[in-house]
Design a protein around this motif. Sequence first.
Motif, short mmCIF file in Angstrom:
data_model
loop_
_atom_site.label_atom_id
_atom_site.label_comp_id
_atom_site.label_asym_id
_atom_site.label_seq_id
_atom_site.Cartn_x
_atom_site.Cartn_y
_atom_site.Cartn_z
N LEU A 1 -91.06 25.48 -42.92
CA LEU A 1 -92.23 25.90 -43.70
C LEU A 1 -93.37 24.90 -43.48
CD1 LEU A 1 -93.08 27.98 -45.92
CD2 LEU A 1 -92.37 26.27 -47.61
N LEU A 2 -92.99 23.62 -43.52
CA LEU A 2 -93.99 22.55 -43.40
C LEU A 2 -93.50 21.50 -42.40
CD1 LEU A 2 -96.59 21.23 -44.89
CD2 LEU A 2 -94.87 19.83 -46.01
N THR A 3 -94.37 21.13 -41.48
CA THR A 3 -94.04 20.06 -40.55
C THR A 3 -95.17 19.04 -40.57
OG1 THR A 3 -92.93 21.65 -39.11
CG2 THR A 3 -93.42 19.49 -38.17
N VAL A 4 -94.82 17.81 -40.86
CA VAL A 4 -95.80 16.73 -40.88
C VAL A 4 -95.45 15.79 -39.74
CG1 VAL A 4 -96.47 14.66 -42.17
CG2 VAL A 4 -96.27 16.86 -43.35
N SER A 5 -96.46 15.47 -38.92
CA SER A 5 -96.15 14.68 -37.74
C SER A 5 -97.20 13.58 -37.53
CB SER A 5 -96.13 15.66 -36.55
OG SER A 5 -96.12 14.97 -35.37
N GLY A 6 -96.70 12.35 -37.50
CA GLY A 6 -97.58 11.19 -37.26
C GLY A 6 -98.71 11.07 -38.28
N LEU A 7 -98.42 11.48 -39.52
CA LEU A 7 -99.49 11.53 -40.53
C LEU A 7 -99.96 10.13 -40.93
CD1 LEU A 7 -101.03 13.67 -42.22
CD2 LEU A 7 -99.36 13.25 -44.04
N PRO B 1 -88.92 -1.25 -36.08
CA PRO B 1 -87.71 -0.44 -35.82
C PRO B 1 -88.05 1.05 -35.84
CG PRO B 1 -87.66 -1.33 -38.05
CD PRO B 1 -88.89 -1.89 -37.40
N PRO B 2 -87.62 1.81 -34.83
CA PRO B 2 -87.89 3.25 -34.84
C PRO B 2 -86.98 3.98 -35.83
CG PRO B 2 -86.56 2.66 -32.93
CD PRO B 2 -86.86 1.37 -33.65
N LEU B 3 -87.46 5.12 -36.33
CA LEU B 3 -86.67 5.94 -37.26
C LEU B 3 -85.74 6.82 -36.42
CD1 LEU B 3 -86.41 6.73 -40.32
CD2 LEU B 3 -88.11 8.50 -39.89
N ILE B 4 -84.48 6.43 -36.34
CA ILE B 4 -83.56 7.11 -35.43
C ILE B 4 -82.22 7.42 -36.11
CG2 ILE B 4 -84.46 6.23 -33.23
CD1 ILE B 4 -82.28 4.01 -33.48
N ALA C 1 -102.41 3.42 -46.53
CA ALA C 1 -101.60 4.07 -47.57
C ALA C 1 -100.46 4.88 -46.99
CB ALA C 1 -102.49 4.95 -48.44
N VAL C 2 -100.75 5.61 -45.93
CA VAL C 2 -99.72 6.38 -45.21
C VAL C 2 -99.93 6.06 -43.74
CG1 VAL C 2 -98.93 8.70 -44.59
CG2 VAL C 2 -99.60 8.21 -46.95
N ASP C 3 -98.86 5.66 -43.05
CA ASP C 3 -99.07 5.12 -41.72
C ASP C 3 -98.05 5.62 -40.70
OD1 ASP C 3 -100.88 3.55 -40.28
OD2 ASP C 3 -99.45 1.90 -40.17
N GLY C 4 -98.14 6.90 -40.39
CA GLY C 4 -97.27 7.44 -39.36
C GLY C 4 -96.04 8.10 -39.94
N LEU C 5 -96.26 9.20 -40.65
CA LEU C 5 -95.16 9.86 -41.37
C LEU C 5 -94.76 11.14 -40.65
CD1 LEU C 5 -94.40 8.65 -44.18
CD2 LEU C 5 -95.34 10.73 -45.16
N ASP C 6 -93.46 11.33 -40.47
CA ASP C 6 -92.93 12.58 -39.92
C ASP C 6 -91.98 13.17 -40.95
OD1 ASP C 6 -94.14 12.17 -37.38
OD2 ASP C 6 -92.50 10.83 -36.82
N TYR D 1 -91.45 3.18 -47.72
CA TYR D 1 -91.80 1.79 -48.00
C TYR D 1 -93.10 1.48 -47.28
CZ TYR D 1 -91.35 -3.18 -48.91
OH TYR D 1 -91.58 -4.47 -49.36
N LEU D 2 -94.09 1.06 -48.01
CA LEU D 2 -95.40 0.69 -47.45
C LEU D 2 -95.92 1.69 -46.43
CD1 LEU D 2 -95.58 -3.18 -46.90
CD2 LEU D 2 -97.05 -1.75 -48.30
N GLY D 3 -96.01 2.93 -46.82
CA GLY D 3 -96.66 3.94 -45.99
C GLY D 3 -95.80 4.56 -44.91
N LYS D 4 -94.52 4.18 -44.86
CA LYS D 4 -93.65 4.74 -43.82
C LYS D 4 -92.34 5.24 -44.43
CE LYS D 4 -95.20 1.67 -40.12
NZ LYS D 4 -95.76 2.63 -39.18
N ILE D 5 -91.73 6.22 -43.78
CA ILE D 5 -90.38 6.63 -44.17
C ILE D 5 -89.41 5.69 -43.46
CG2 ILE D 5 -88.62 8.43 -43.91
CD1 ILE D 5 -90.80 10.50 -44.36
#
Length: 375
Positions: A22-28, A327-330, A49-54, A248-252
Motif C-alpha cells: 500500500l505504502l512504500t517509503v524509500s530513502g526518505l 552499519p547497513p540495515l540488513i 529529523a529523518v535521514d534515509g528511511l525505508d 534512532y536519530l532519524g534512522k530505522i
Amino acid sequence: MKEDLVLPATREAGAGTAQEPLLTVSGLVKHFPVKGGFPIKRTVGAVQAVDGLDLTVQAGESFGLVGESGCGKSTTGRLITRLLEPTAGTITYRGRDISHATRKQLAPIRSEIQMIFQDPYSSLNPRQTVGKIISSPMEINGIDPAGGREARVRELLEIVGLNPEHYNRFPHEFSGGQRQRIGVARALALEPKLIVADEPVSALDVSIQAQVVNLLQKVQNELGIAFVFIAHDLAIVRHFSQRVAVMYLGKIIEVGDRDSIYARPRHPYTHALLSAVPEVTLAEEEAPQRERIRLAGDVPSPISPPSGCRFRTRCWKAQDKCAAEEPPLIQLSGNRAGHLTACHFPEEPSTEARDEDIVLDPALAALEEGKTEAP
Ligand SMILES: Nc1ncnc2c1ncn2[C@@H]1O[C@H](COP(=O)(O)OP(=O)(O)OP(=O)(O)O)[C@@H](O)[C@H]1O
Ligand code: SF4
Ligand SMILES: [Mg+2]
C-alpha cells in the motif's frame, strides 16, 4: 510535476495487492534548516529529523514505529501523510509517487490517508459540535453517503463506542478517552485505507489507554485499514502491530515481524528498549529474566549526529569500526526473512542481556544502590 496521480474513481480499484505494498517509503529524508547569525540570518545547519528511511506497509497491516523522543517519528508520520514535504527520497502510495505531489494532485487520495493525533484536546475544534467535527471531512471532500451525512456520523459514533445521540454535544463535554474516540470517528469518516496514528494514547490515563487501543485494533481488523502506529512504548506496539520498526536519530535501526523483534532482537538499542518493557505484559513462559539496561547519557543532537553508527555514543559494544562505518540495515544470518538490523556487532539471537554489557546510568545506579542522601 507528476501527471499520473489521478486515481481510479472506485475505492476498490488497486486497493493494494500481495505484490504491491500500500505504502512504500524509500530513502526518505527531512532536514529542517537551522538559522543563525546577526543581523542577517543564514542557514547554519540542519536538524536531520529523518535521514534515509525505508519502509513498506501492506494493505490492512499494522506497522509500529517506535523510538525515544526526538528520533523523528512524528516527522515520519507527517511526511507519509504529506503534511510535510520531504527533503529527499520517495513516498509511493498504491503505486503512485506522491513525494512532491501538490495539494491539487493529492486531492484524490487525501481521503484515503488519515492521521490521528496524540492530543485529543487540541486536535478537536472546541467550537464545533461532534456532528460537525466528524462530518466536515465529508463536506470538504464533497462526499454524500447513502442515507445522508448525519446518519453516517451517527453510525460512526456507534462504531467508536459513543452514543449516537451525542451528535450535538461539544468536545468539552467528553472525557479524554471519548475525545480520542471522536478523533478516530473523524479519521474513519472517509473510509481511509491508511491511518497514521501518532502516539494516539500517550496523553490518556493508563486505565483508558487499553480501551482506545482495543478500539483501534477492532477498526484495523474489521475495516481492514492499514495503520502506522507511532509510539515510544514497545509494550503498546506489541499488542497492536504485526511488524515493528525501531528508530534512532532519524534512522530505522531494526525492523521485523513482531515476534522476531520481541523474541530475537539483534540491535543493542532494541535490547535496551525491550529491557524497559514491564515484564507483567509478557506471558509466563515467554518472560525470561531480563536484566534492565539503562541507557547512559542523552540522545545526541540531530543537528550533528555521531559519525558511523548513530547509537555508538551510548552503545556498550561500540568499537572503532562503529565510528568509521555506518552499519547497513540488513538481514543477519539466522534471522527470519524481513527482520533487518543495522549493527556491526549484533547481539546473539537471544533476549537475555548479558551482565557485563550493561551500562548503568550513574544517577540511576546510585539510586538503586541506595547511595543517595536521605532526604
Ligand atoms: N518544524 C520543525 N522545525 C525544526 N525542527 C523540527 C521541526 N519538527 C521537528 N523538529 C525536530 O526534528 C527532530 C525529530 O522530531 P519529531 O517530532 O519527529 O520526533 P518524535 O520522535 O516524534 O519525538 P516525540 O516522541 O517527542 O514526539 C527533533 O529534534 C525536533 O526538534
Ligand atoms: S554498530 Fe557498533 S555502536 Fe552501533 S549498535 Fe552496533 S555495536 Fe553498537
Ligand atoms: Mg512525536
